[in-house]
Design an enzyme around this catalytic site. Structure first.
Site, PDB file in Angstrom:
ATOM      1  N   GLU A  24      35.074  36.135  39.186  1.00 13.87           N
ATOM      2  CA  GLU A  24      33.596  36.455  39.768  1.00 13.87           C
ATOM      3  C   GLU A  24      32.642  35.775  38.800  1.00 13.87           C
ATOM      4  O   GLU A  24      31.427  35.522  39.103  1.00 13.87           O
ATOM      5  CB  GLU A  24      33.640  37.841  40.045  1.00 13.87           C
ATOM      6  CG  GLU A  24      34.533  38.408  40.943  1.00 13.87           C
ATOM      7  CD  GLU A  24      34.564  37.876  42.286  1.00 13.87           C
ATOM      8  OE1 GLU A  24      33.560  37.264  42.654  1.00 13.87           O
ATOM      9  OE2 GLU A  24      35.775  37.902  42.675  1.00 13.87           O
ATOM     10  N   HIS A  27      32.142  32.334  39.414  1.00 18.36           N
ATOM     11  CA  HIS A  27      31.462  32.290  40.553  1.00 18.36           C
ATOM     12  C   HIS A  27      29.681  32.251  40.121  1.00 18.36           C
ATOM     13  O   HIS A  27      29.090  31.377  40.506  1.00 18.36           O
ATOM     14  CB  HIS A  27      31.625  33.314  41.552  1.00 18.36           C
ATOM     15  CG  HIS A  27      32.491  32.893  42.551  1.00 18.36           C
ATOM     16  ND1 HIS A  27      32.633  31.846  43.009  1.00 18.36           N
ATOM     17  CD2 HIS A  27      33.797  33.512  42.960  1.00 18.36           C
ATOM     18  CE1 HIS A  27      33.605  31.801  44.195  1.00 18.36           C
ATOM     19  NE2 HIS A  27      34.341  32.834  44.077  1.00 18.36           N
TER      20      HIS A  27
END
Length: 164
Positions: free
Chosen positions: A131, A134
């Site tokens: 994450e 990202h």
């Protein structure tokens, strides 16, 4: 709030580093949408960029533990760097061996301004790395070994959702 649509590979926001959230309290709607979107079955985490928002936040749902981080930073990666089976909601239908550390620690903020630290092994370590990647504009495909990456991009071009 609501479950948001996931942006797919090829959307420019997935390759764009996210901006820091300066007014934490103003992010409450975003955080609720991230939690709602992550709460669907089979989702270990969702970054704001994956729902089309270029701000630095993500929610996670790992082994029943649900939470979020605003303006997260990895503070420690340890353990071996090993290939881990990994997929991504923004690259649906593909699973490949991405190189990840087995232990990770990250810090960030909550909506009330308090600083929080999250650490984990295995899936939690993988989710933190995935994450936060990202939010830096990095997709897991970039973490694949050279030969695995070739296979991944070949498979990607064969996906029904993939457009050129």
């Amino acid at each position: 709030m609501s479950v948001r649509e996931i942006r797919l590979f090829g959307d420019p926001i997935l390759k764009t580093p996210s901006a820091e959230i300066r007014d934490l309290a103003s992010a409450s709607g975003l955080i609720q949408d991230l939690i709602d979107t992550t709460s669907l079955s089979g989702r270990a985490g969702v970054a704001a960029t994956q729902i089309g928002v270029g701000l630095s936040a993500f929610a996670y749902n790992v082994e029943g533990e649900i939470g979020y981080l605003i303006n997260p930073k990895i503070t420690e990666l340890s353990g071996d760097l090993v290939p881990m089976e990994e997929g991504c909601l923004s690259v649906p239908g593909l699973w490949h061996q991405a190189m990840r550390h087995t232990v990770a620690r990250a810090t960030g903020f909550q909506l009330d301004g308090s600083r929080i630290e999250i650490s984990g092994e295995g899936l939690m370590a993988q989710a933190l790395q995935h994450e936060i990647d990202h939010l830096s504009g990095i997709l897991y495909l970039e973490r694949l070994e050279k030969q695995e990456r070739k296979l991944a991009f070949k498979a990607l071009r064969e996906q029904a959702w993939f457009t050129r």
